[in-house]
Enzyme design. Structure first.
Site, short mmCIF file in Angstrom:
data_model
loop_
_atom_site.label_atom_id
_atom_site.label_comp_id
_atom_site.label_asym_id
_atom_site.label_seq_id
_atom_site.Cartn_x
_atom_site.Cartn_y
_atom_site.Cartn_z
N SER A 11 0.80 -0.65 0.02
CA SER A 11 -0.08 -0.14 0.27
C SER A 11 1.13 1.24 0.51
O SER A 11 2.54 1.00 0.09
CB SER A 11 -0.91 0.21 1.12
OG SER A 11 -0.13 -0.66 2.29
N LEU A 13 2.85 4.34 -0.30
CA LEU A 13 4.50 5.05 -0.99
C LEU A 13 4.95 3.62 -1.57
O LEU A 13 5.10 3.52 -3.29
CB LEU A 13 4.77 5.47 -0.62
CG LEU A 13 6.87 5.84 -1.04
CD1 LEU A 13 6.60 6.98 -2.18
CD2 LEU A 13 7.67 6.71 -0.27
N TYR A 147 8.76 9.01 16.96
CA TYR A 147 9.07 8.73 15.01
C TYR A 147 9.99 9.36 14.83
O TYR A 147 10.28 9.48 14.20
CB TYR A 147 7.61 8.82 14.12
CG TYR A 147 7.66 9.05 13.15
CD1 TYR A 147 7.36 7.83 11.93
CD2 TYR A 147 7.60 10.16 11.82
CE1 TYR A 147 7.74 8.11 10.84
CE2 TYR A 147 7.85 10.25 10.81
CZ TYR A 147 7.43 9.00 9.90
OH TYR A 147 7.54 9.32 9.33
N LYS A 151 13.37 8.31 12.98
CA LYS A 151 13.32 8.97 11.65
C LYS A 151 14.84 9.64 11.62
O LYS A 151 15.71 9.58 10.80
CB LYS A 151 12.43 9.22 11.09
CG LYS A 151 11.07 8.66 10.22
CD LYS A 151 11.86 7.63 9.36
CE LYS A 151 10.66 6.79 9.36
NZ LYS A 151 11.00 6.29 7.96
N THR A 182 -0.53 7.90 2.77
CA THR A 182 -0.61 6.86 3.32
C THR A 182 -1.01 6.52 3.85
O THR A 182 -0.86 7.84 4.93
CB THR A 182 1.32 6.88 2.59
OG1 THR A 182 1.14 7.16 3.88
CG2 THR A 182 1.54 7.93 1.66
#
Length: 260
Positions: A11, A13, A147, A151, A182
């Site tokens: 699903s 990207l 997150y 990242k 997304t």
């Protein structure tokens, strides 16, 4: 014909990247934790140039199956796209530590470990690695402590890795997108590990996954090292560095719902 391995391909990207690569004539090895969704996507593309293996990207056993399958089916690996990811929307003080560990496992440990395992194949092809980072790794985003941390770790590790694998002729592209339309945000975790119960706050324009996929493939073709696709978020990251107090005031106003 290139052979491209894409994680999180069922699903968002990952799927748009798979479609675009397939349209360009690439052979694909696709993986996702959503077994039924992945099977449906593979059937949509057809089996001639597509292999799909479902599983949990944080498990080394899946990494071994992917790379063994890649060598047996295609005999090579030209591009590894580390796309699979997960996020959360929850105040740090009200987030179960297990949520932080899960986000870090998916967004940092898994792509780094899969990339290291894939290096023998990538050395043979003098291939390319893509890591999907985030502007959240460059600037704090309220309600996303785990997150942002994952990242940031991903970006730092892969920026170091780039210099080390360049000696083997392997290129590395770091992608720093902002907010995309997304499932990663629609499936965000709450502080208790269950689906987040409130809508996300955003900065700047929400871009489509197919728009992002096109830019990534163009950057790969140009053998670029970094891709900053959203000018607004890039400017926000500069504001964080140049005027952090002002950035925090603006962020607190815009993301008030994330910490209430």
């Amino acid at each position: 014909m290139r052979v491209v391995l894409i994680t999180g391909a069922a699903s968002g990207l990952g799927w748009q990247l798979a479609r675009a690569c397939h349209a360009r004539g690439d052979a694909l090895l696709l993986t996702d934790i959503d077994a039924s969704g992945l099977a449906a996507r593979a059937n949509e593309l057809g089996s001639e140039r597509v292999m799909a293996l479902a599983g949990d990207i944080t498990e080394p056993e899946l990494h071994a199956r992917l790379l063994d399958g890649c060598r047996q089916r295609f005999g090579r690996l030209d591009v590894l796209i580390n796309n699979a990811g997960i996020t959360h929307r929850s105040p740090t003080l009200r987030t179960d530590p297990a949520v932080f560990r899960k986000v870090m496992a998916v967004d940092y440990h898994a792509p780094l470990e899969l990339t290291l395992a894939a290096l023998p194949l990538l050395r043979e092809s003098r291939g390319q690695v893509v890591a999907i980072g985030s502007m959240a790794g460059w600037m704090p985003v309220l309600g996303r402590a785990g997150y942002c941390a994952a990242k940031s770790a991903l970006g730092q590790a892969f920026e170091v890795l780039r210099a080390e694998i360049a000696r083997d002729g392997i290129d590395l592209l770091m992608v720093y997108p902002s907010f995309l339309d997304t499932p990663i945000d629609r499936n965000a975790l709450g502080g208790d590990g269950k689906p987040a119960g409130h809508a996300r706050s955003t900065i700047g324009r929400i871009r489509s996954a197919d728009w992002m996929a096109s830019l990534i493939l163009d950057a790969l073709q140009q053998r670029r090292e970094r891709l900053f696709p959203d000018r607004g978020s890039w400017l926000a990251s500069l504001l964080w560095r140049l005027a952090p107090a002002l950035y925090h005031r603006k962020m607190s106003q815009r993301f008030a719902g994330e910490i209430s």
